[in-house]
Design a protein around this motif. Structure first.
Motif, PDB file in Angstrom:
ATOM      1  N   GLN A 164      32.152  72.410  -7.700  1.00 56.94           N
ATOM      2  CA  GLN A 164      32.487  73.650  -8.406  1.00 56.94           C
ATOM      3  C   GLN A 164      33.737  73.464  -9.268  1.00 56.94           C
ATOM      4  O   GLN A 164      33.783  73.912 -10.416  1.00 56.94           O
ATOM      5  CB  GLN A 164      32.708  74.792  -7.415  1.00 56.94           C
ATOM      6  CG  GLN A 164      31.449  75.341  -6.807  1.00 56.94           C
ATOM      7  CD  GLN A 164      31.745  76.408  -5.755  1.00 56.94           C
ATOM      8  OE1 GLN A 164      32.905  76.635  -5.386  1.00 56.94           O
ATOM      9  NE2 GLN A 164      30.692  77.043  -5.250  1.00 56.94           N
ATOM     10  N   ALA A 176      32.884  71.409 -12.288  1.00 61.56           N
ATOM     11  CA  ALA A 176      32.125  72.207 -13.259  1.00 61.56           C
ATOM     12  C   ALA A 176      33.048  73.158 -14.012  1.00 61.56           C
ATOM     13  O   ALA A 176      32.920  73.330 -15.241  1.00 61.56           O
ATOM     14  CB  ALA A 176      31.013  72.986 -12.558  1.00 61.56           C
ATOM     15  N   GLU A 177      33.981  73.786 -13.301  1.00 59.63           N
ATOM     16  CA  GLU A 177      34.942  74.689 -13.946  1.00 59.63           C
ATOM     17  C   GLU A 177      35.834  73.932 -14.917  1.00 59.63           C
ATOM     18  O   GLU A 177      36.126  74.410 -16.016  1.00 59.63           O
ATOM     19  CB  GLU A 177      35.779  75.405 -12.888  1.00 59.63           C
ATOM     20  CG  GLU A 177      35.027  76.465 -12.117  1.00 59.63           C
ATOM     21  CD  GLU A 177      35.846  77.064 -10.994  1.00 59.63           C
ATOM     22  OE1 GLU A 177      37.065  76.779 -10.908  1.00 59.63           O
ATOM     23  OE2 GLU A 177      35.275  77.805 -10.182  1.00 59.63           O
ATOM     24  N   GLU A 232      35.084  71.156 -16.469  1.00 62.54           N
ATOM     25  CA  GLU A 232      34.256  70.756 -17.603  1.00 62.54           C
ATOM     26  C   GLU A 232      34.027  71.939 -18.553  1.00 62.54           C
ATOM     27  O   GLU A 232      34.087  71.795 -19.775  1.00 62.54           O
ATOM     28  CB  GLU A 232      32.904  70.232 -17.078  1.00 62.54           C
ATOM     29  CG  GLU A 232      32.045  69.579 -18.134  1.00 62.54           C
ATOM     30  CD  GLU A 232      30.793  69.003 -17.518  1.00 62.54           C
ATOM     31  OE1 GLU A 232      29.703  69.415 -17.972  1.00 62.54           O
ATOM     32  OE2 GLU A 232      30.911  68.170 -16.598  1.00 62.54           O
ATOM     33  N   LYS A 233      33.791  73.117 -17.974  1.00 64.85           N
ATOM     34  CA  LYS A 233      33.590  74.327 -18.774  1.00 64.85           C
ATOM     35  C   LYS A 233      34.855  74.683 -19.550  1.00 64.85           C
ATOM     36  O   LYS A 233      34.804  75.093 -20.704  1.00 64.85           O
ATOM     37  CB  LYS A 233      33.172  75.481 -17.854  1.00 64.85           C
ATOM     38  CG  LYS A 233      32.778  76.736 -18.591  1.00 64.85           C
ATOM     39  CD  LYS A 233      32.318  77.792 -17.615  1.00 64.85           C
ATOM     40  CE  LYS A 233      31.912  79.037 -18.373  1.00 64.85           C
ATOM     41  NZ  LYS A 233      31.471  80.109 -17.486  1.00 64.85           N
ATOM     42  N   GLN A 234      35.998  74.479 -18.896  1.00 64.59           N
ATOM     43  CA  GLN A 234      37.291  74.775 -19.565  1.00 64.59           C
ATOM     44  C   GLN A 234      37.492  73.830 -20.742  1.00 64.59           C
ATOM     45  O   GLN A 234      37.974  74.247 -21.799  1.00 64.59           O
ATOM     46  CB  GLN A 234      38.427  74.588 -18.541  1.00 64.59           C
ATOM     47  CG  GLN A 234      39.366  75.754 -18.475  1.00 64.59           C
ATOM     48  CD  GLN A 234      40.432  75.531 -17.397  1.00 64.59           C
ATOM     49  OE1 GLN A 234      40.614  74.435 -16.892  1.00 64.59           O
ATOM     50  NE2 GLN A 234      41.117  76.584 -17.078  1.00 64.59           N
ATOM     51  N   GLU A 282      35.135  72.431 -22.535  1.00 66.07           N
ATOM     52  CA  GLU A 282      34.228  72.835 -23.585  1.00 66.07           C
ATOM     53  C   GLU A 282      34.743  74.058 -24.339  1.00 66.07           C
ATOM     54  O   GLU A 282      34.600  74.146 -25.561  1.00 66.07           O
ATOM     55  CB  GLU A 282      32.840  73.152 -22.999  1.00 66.07           C
ATOM     56  CG  GLU A 282      32.079  71.941 -22.523  1.00 66.07           C
ATOM     57  CD  GLU A 282      30.766  72.303 -21.838  1.00 66.07           C
ATOM     58  OE1 GLU A 282      30.416  73.511 -21.792  1.00 66.07           O
ATOM     59  OE2 GLU A 282      30.099  71.381 -21.362  1.00 66.07           O
ATOM     60  N   ASP A 283      35.370  74.979 -23.608  1.00 70.64           N
ATOM     61  CA  ASP A 283      35.915  76.194 -24.245  1.00 70.64           C
ATOM     62  C   ASP A 283      37.086  75.840 -25.145  1.00 70.64           C
ATOM     63  O   ASP A 283      37.278  76.476 -26.196  1.00 70.64           O
ATOM     64  CB  ASP A 283      36.335  77.196 -23.189  1.00 70.64           C
ATOM     65  CG  ASP A 283      35.148  77.813 -22.448  1.00 70.64           C
ATOM     66  OD1 ASP A 283      34.008  77.695 -22.965  1.00 70.64           O
ATOM     67  OD2 ASP A 283      35.353  78.382 -21.352  1.00 70.64           O
TER      68      ASP A 283
END
Length: 186
Positions: free
Chosen positions: A173, A176-177, A179-181, A183-184
């Motif tokens: 988790q 994933a967070e 990685e998402k950060q 990308e943002d």
């Protein structure tokens, strides 16, 4: 039913087989025997772990464990806290002339203060000298062997498996967070 006398014949066969084998004599006093790893010799006391809960003395079927203690007050750990009382061990003795080496005291000790020591040479000429006080029990503690290594082929304990799975999920988790950060931000 079997043939009459067959039991007698079997017994005589065992006797004859034993008589023809060469006897093996252990040279005990000069050569110390190799004892199995879980030998029950005497009981060793790890005094630092003893909280004077008296479980060992209460569960002993022979009533051969003698414990005396007193209470001391301990100052508060933090300012404004309250004083606490704790038991202090004054006497811990085991009468080995009464002990039947059942190991119940070792099993019920919740704080691992009692252990089996492989020492077996503690004979005395006077039965009253078989009551060993905590100093002697502490000496025997240093002869207690280390526990055997865990079997590498054994199944992982359920508690550890559950904790590991939870940790892996948490790590996934967090990854994933992260990685998402990224990308943002990009």
């Amino acid at each position: 039913m079997g043939i009459p006398g067959s039991g007698l014949a079997k017994g005589l066969a065992v006797t004859l087989r034993t008589m023809t084998r060469r006897s093996i004599t252990d040279q005990y006093p000069e050569v110390q025997p190799e004892l199995p790893p879980r030998t029950r010799g005497v009981i060793g006391l790890f005094e630092e772990n003893c909280t004077v809960c008296m479980l060992c003395a209460r569960e002993c079927p022979d009533w051969c464990i003698y414990i005396d203690s007193h209470k001391e007050t301990v100052p508060p750990a933090a300012p404004g806290g309250r004083e606490r009382s704790r038991n202090v061990l004054d006497r811990f003795a085991i009468d080995f002339s009464l002990c039947m080496y059942c190991g119940i005291c070792i099993e019920v000790c919740p704080f691992d203060a009692l252990f089996w020591s492989p020492e077996f040479e503690y004979a005395e000429t006077d039965i009253h000298e078989l009551t060993h006080e905590r100093d002697k029990l502490r000496e025997w503690m240093w002869t207690v062997p280390e526990p055997p290594a865990l079997d590498p082929a054994a199944e992982e304990p359920k508690e550890l498996a559950a904790a590991r799975k939870t940790a892996e999920k948490l790590a996934a988790q967090q990854a994933a967070e992260a990685e998402k950060q990224q990308e943002d931000e990009a």
